[in-house]
Design a protein around this motif. Structure first.
Motif, PDB file in Angstrom:
ATOM      1  N   LEU A   1      19.405  27.568  46.654  1.00  0.00           N
ATOM      2  CA  LEU A   1      20.970  27.016  46.644  1.00  0.00           C
ATOM      3  C   LEU A   1      21.381  28.302  45.576  1.00  0.00           C
ATOM      4  O   LEU A   1      20.766  28.482  44.471  1.00  0.00           O
ATOM      5  N   VAL A   2      22.023  29.378  45.972  1.00  0.00           N
ATOM      6  CA  VAL A   2      22.400  30.346  45.541  1.00  0.00           C
ATOM      7  C   VAL A   2      23.969  30.470  45.213  1.00  0.00           C
ATOM      8  O   VAL A   2      24.609  31.423  44.348  1.00  0.00           O
ATOM      9  N   ARG A   3      24.767  29.446  45.823  1.00  0.00           N
ATOM     10  CA  ARG A   3      26.259  29.574  45.900  1.00  0.00           C
ATOM     11  C   ARG A   3      26.628  29.111  44.830  1.00  0.00           C
ATOM     12  O   ARG A   3      26.647  27.916  44.385  1.00  0.00           O
ATOM     13  N   ASP A   4      27.064  29.587  43.549  1.00  0.00           N
ATOM     14  CA  ASP A   4      27.897  29.315  42.370  1.00  0.00           C
ATOM     15  C   ASP A   4      29.096  28.913  42.723  1.00  0.00           C
ATOM     16  O   ASP A   4      30.034  29.794  42.803  1.00  0.00           O
ATOM     17  N   TYR A   5      29.466  27.742  42.306  1.00  0.00           N
ATOM     18  CA  TYR A   5      30.782  27.134  42.439  1.00  0.00           C
ATOM     19  C   TYR A   5      31.502  26.905  41.122  1.00  0.00           C
ATOM     20  O   TYR A   5      32.554  26.475  40.943  1.00  0.00           O
ATOM     21  N   ARG A   6      30.574  27.160  39.983  1.00  0.00           N
ATOM     22  CA  ARG A   6      30.994  26.923  38.849  1.00  0.00           C
ATOM     23  C   ARG A   6      31.553  28.033  38.110  1.00  0.00           C
ATOM     24  O   ARG A   6      32.905  27.779  37.337  1.00  0.00           O
ATOM     25  N   SER A   7      31.153  29.265  38.223  1.00  0.00           N
ATOM     26  CA  SER A   7      31.766  30.194  36.946  1.00  0.00           C
ATOM     27  C   SER A   7      32.326  31.473  37.980  1.00  0.00           C
ATOM     28  O   SER A   7      32.074  31.483  39.383  1.00  0.00           O
ATOM     29  N   THR A   8      33.389  32.124  37.527  1.00  0.00           N
ATOM     30  CA  THR A   8      33.944  33.377  38.167  1.00  0.00           C
ATOM     31  C   THR A   8      33.042  34.221  38.373  1.00  0.00           C
ATOM     32  O   THR A   8      31.817  34.676  37.674  1.00  0.00           O
ATOM     33  N   PRO A   9      33.258  35.293  39.411  1.00  0.00           N
ATOM     34  CA  PRO A   9      32.320  36.385  39.781  1.00  0.00           C
ATOM     35  C   PRO A   9      31.908  37.274  38.616  1.00  0.00           C
ATOM     36  O   PRO A   9      30.862  37.940  38.256  1.00  0.00           O
ATOM     37  N   GLN A  10      32.950  37.499  37.483  1.00  0.00           N
ATOM     38  CA  GLN A  10      32.585  38.304  36.257  1.00  0.00           C
ATOM     39  C   GLN A  10      31.537  37.760  35.633  1.00  0.00           C
ATOM     40  O   GLN A  10      30.505  38.447  34.901  1.00  0.00           O
ATOM     41  N   VAL A  11      31.449  36.481  35.396  1.00  0.00           N
ATOM     42  CA  VAL A  11      30.451  35.580  34.593  1.00  0.00           C
ATOM     43  C   VAL A  11      29.161  35.502  35.343  1.00  0.00           C
ATOM     44  O   VAL A  11      28.261  35.990  34.789  1.00  0.00           O
ATOM     45  N   VAL A  12      29.170  35.339  36.698  1.00  0.00           N
ATOM     46  CA  VAL A  12      28.118  35.452  37.590  1.00  0.00           C
ATOM     47  C   VAL A  12      27.374  36.843  37.494  1.00  0.00           C
ATOM     48  O   VAL A  12      25.856  36.950  37.597  1.00  0.00           O
ATOM     49  N   ARG A  13      28.020  37.920  37.555  1.00  0.00           N
ATOM     50  CA  ARG A  13      27.605  39.352  37.527  1.00  0.00           C
ATOM     51  C   ARG A  13      26.721  39.396  36.309  1.00  0.00           C
ATOM     52  O   ARG A  13      25.682  40.150  36.232  1.00  0.00           O
ATOM     53  N   LEU A  14      27.325  38.984  34.985  1.00  0.00           N
ATOM     54  CA  LEU A  14      26.564  39.085  34.010  1.00  0.00           C
ATOM     55  C   LEU A  14      25.329  38.181  33.900  1.00  0.00           C
ATOM     56  O   LEU A  14      24.346  38.887  33.318  1.00  0.00           O
ATOM     57  N   ALA A  15      25.344  37.237  34.095  1.00  0.00           N
ATOM     58  CA  ALA A  15      24.089  36.279  34.296  1.00  0.00           C
ATOM     59  C   ALA A  15      23.265  36.783  35.271  1.00  0.00           C
ATOM     60  O   ALA A  15      22.008  36.914  34.747  1.00  0.00           O
ATOM     61  N   ASN A  16      23.628  37.408  36.338  1.00  0.00           N
ATOM     62  CA  ASN A  16      22.507  37.997  37.502  1.00  0.00           C
ATOM     63  C   ASN A  16      21.819  39.376  36.730  1.00  0.00           C
ATOM     64  O   ASN A  16      20.787  39.807  36.644  1.00  0.00           O
TER      65      ASN A  16
END
Length: 696
Positions: free
Chosen positions: A281-296
């Protein structure tokens, strides 16, 4: 068809989990990807299609809160008979049931904390340790027991695991041995012993094992990356060679290795079960793309073969939001002050205080943020403090609400609804629409009752038909799961305590070498766990995310620190330190405790530091000024529709009345008067100081 309804609304990967109704199944679920939704729909779909009977399913979680959430969701999906428990709750239930049959005699008393017994063992060994060392020894005993190491091989295990100790290893081994002796003599059982004894009973008594395995034929284990060897032993004993097992976990969120947890059981699941179905499961429904990009970006730099082999790269599903903010400060005081200012700004812009969190690596960092938020007039909640449902006022309120529900209070409120009913009942416990002045026990009591009133509003919004009986049932379930309603205030929490939670805005503080990664993380494995801890912190944020660090610990100190290595290549190329907005070095920069201005004794209590003296030392207090200040504060709070303590606390008013400042500069020197309050209230306060000055 009811079963098809359960599948509706799931994304393709979640649906693949739900339709995999027979084990073995391994779900690798990234942060914010809806893992709880996937596994609850899987259980419900299997039950509704007749593949499993709900009462034959045991879903195992790591917290009572998570177990309660699973049960609630399964009820809504039409599978109310599923048993959802923690490892310890399931083991205790089985041990209690079978004890009279297979062991007999007086059952042992379960101890929730080892500290008292560790202290007795220390004394019996003729050693002397403070409370901090006692906690460390208790933690070491827990680690040794979950990793299945006895006192005699403890020292060797510590060396192999490269554990850093604050107490001599030989002394810990001696205390551990005495702890076990005293525990047996006193017929006590700790949580680790409970799991071990349950596994032993199942292993040694075939009829018991047969009964348990007949009862539970299908298993689901959440947060599988946090399973320790003792829990894995019990799980294998429950399974008894069967493979109808579904595990869910995220290797990127493995942050409890120091307690004995091992991600190897998740990462090597397909080795134990070669035919296992694996779903990511990789579709993140919690965070914005900007937050997800930093996490990645942070987790993408992880080192090690296992990290590369099982990496989950999140794919954001939400619309764009603001970019993460990176701030560098001269010192930790400036960092705390600016974060408090920015938190207040978010509140003023409409972000609820309870949707803001300040996260840090170690609990000792909280003091600076408690002080800064209080000075900025921002309410806060310290996570990990007293359990909500154990507070006396909450217990009293629940009793009152339960009695009102039995008496049919809903019918007596002329149909005004759940909200009015709950507020009416809580008024008997001291609740009012307006908060009391001050910030002591009375204020804390009011906030607890206000949280219950707010919960009634939330439930009424979700289900307008809900009445008092449904509300009481919700409270009792939350109490059993220790699922407290959110209190209105910015959350202060360690990164470990924040796991499993989320907020609209998150401030990640102290992201500096020596703190994150922590200085005692020396091995590559320990450093990588620190990276995962930062990843957990980043993925708590839905929209607003700030990461910050200070170049020195104290104002005026050498600026020798550097940002965490985990941010290499992810921050702007040039960083300009954010200047301190208020010069508060005169009251917080000292290396030692602030001295009492009367007797010179070091001040340690917060109220003493605010007053600048010991509570019992004499001081010249302008009583007329204090009364005038309190009257002014009450009127100001009423005009601004805010709690009185947000204007100034009682201790700050008393400090003003004692110092009787004659200028804004003098007023600014009083703890609790930051720049925001100085700008807003200095003119009125100084006017009162002048008009009520005592005659010469």
């Amino acid at each position: 068809m009811e079963a098809e309804r359960v599948l509706a609304g799931l994304d393709p990967e979640q649906r693949a989990v739900a339709e995999a109704v027979k084990g073995p199944v391994c779900v690798l679920a990234g942060a914010g990807t809806g893992k709880t939704r996937a596994i609850t729909h899987r259980i419900a779909y299997a039950a509704l299609t007749g593949v499993v009977a709900p009462q034959r399913v045991l879903a195992v979680t790591f917290t009572n809160r998570a177990a309660g959430e699973l049960r609630a969701r399964l009820r809504q999906l039409g599978a109310p008979g599923v048993q959802a428990r923690t490892f310890h709750a399931a083991a205790l239930r089985q041990l209690t049931y079978f004890w009279p049959r297979v062991i007999g005699g007086e059952p042992p008393k379960i101890i929730e904390s080892k500290i008292a017994l560790v202290a007795d063992a220390v004394r019996a060994c003729r050693l002397a340790f403070g409370r901090t060392e006692l906690r460390d020894i208790a933690s070491e005993i827990e680690w040794a027991k979950v990793t299945q190491h006895r006192p005699e091989d403890y020292a060797g295990a510590v060396a192999t695991a490269s554990r850093k100790m604050t107490v001599d290893v030989a002394d810990v081994a001696r205390v551990y041995d005495m702890y076990e002796t005293l525990r047996r003599e006193r017929n006590l059982l700790d949580f680790e012993g409970m799991l071990e004894l349950t596994a032993a009973v199942l292993t040694e008594h075939r009829e018991v094992a047969a009964q348990v395995r007949e009862q539970y034929r299908h298993f689901v284990v959440d947060e599988f990356q946090d399973v320790n060897p003792l829990q894995k032993l019990l799980l294998d004993t429950w399974l008894g060679g069967r493979d109808d097992l579904c595990v869910v976990g995220d290797p990127n969120q493995t942050i409890y290795s120091f307690t004995g947890a091992s991600p190897s059981y998740l990462l090597d699941f397909t080795r134990q079960f070669p035919d296992a179905k694996v779903v990511k499961l990789v579709r993140d429904y919690r965070s914005t793309p900007q937050v997800v990009r930093l996490a990645n970006g942070v987790i993408g730099q992880a080192r090690g073969e296992a990290a590369r082999r099982h990496r989950l790269e999140l794919v954001a599903q939400r619309p764009d939001g603001p970019d993460p903010v990176f701030n560098e400060y001269d010192d930790e005081i400036a960092e705390a002050d600016d974060i408090a200012r920015r938190a207040r700004k978010l509140v003023e812009e409409g972000v609820p205080a309870r949707e803001i969190a300040v996260l840090y690596r170690v609990n000792a960092q909280s003091e600076a943020y408690e002080s800064a938020l209080a000075a900025a007039g921002v309410p806060y909640v310290l996570r990990g403090a007293e359990r909500f449902f154990e507070r006396p006022e909450v217990r009293e309120a629940v009793i009152r609400l339960r009695g009102a529900a039995r008496a049919g209070a809903d019918a007596e409120t002329d149909g005004t609804g759940l909200i009015a009913t709950v507020r009416h009942v809580l008024s008997g416990a001291g609740f009012s629409d307006r908060p009391p002045e001050g910030s002591g026990a009375v204020r804390s009591r009011w906030e607890s009752l206000a949280a219950l009133a707010q919960l009634a509003e939330d439930i009424a919004a979700d289900d307008p038909r809900a009445g008092l009986p449904e509300f009481v049932a919700e409270l009792e379930e939350r109490a059993a799961a220790q699922h407290a309603p959110p209190l209105e205030g910015v959350t202060l929490a360690s990164l470990h305590a924040a796991k499993g939670l989320e907020w609209d805005a998150v401030f990640l503080t102290g992201v500096v070498e020596g703190t994150l990664p922590i200085i005692y993380a020396e091995t590559p494995e320990q450093v990588e766990e620190e990276r995962r801890l930062l990843y957990v912190g980043i993925t708590r944020a839905r929209e607003h995310l700030s990461l910050s660090w200070a170049l020195s610990r104290s104002p005026g100190g050498a600026r020798r620190r550097r940002p965490s290595r985990f941010l290499d290549g992810l921050t702007p190329k040039t960083m300009t330190p954010v200047p301190a907005r208020v010069d508060r070095t005169h009251r917080r920069a000292g290396k030692g405790p602030q001295p009492c201005r009367v007797c010179g004794r070091p001040l340690t209590a917060a109220i003493e530091r605010k007053l600048g003296r010991c509570e019992n030392c004499p001081a010249e207090l302008n009583e007329d000024l204090l009364l005038a200040l309190k009257d002014w504060r009450s009127q100001t709070a009423a005009d601004q529709k805010i709690p009185a303590y947000v204007v100034f606390t009682d201790a700050t008013l008393q400090a003003i009345a004692e110092h009787n400042p004659g200028s804004a500069e003098e007023l600014a020197k009083i703890p609790g008067v930051g720049k925001v309050k100085l700008d807003r209230y200095a003119e009125a306060v100084l006017s009162l100081c002048t008009s009520t000055s005592p005659p010469p």
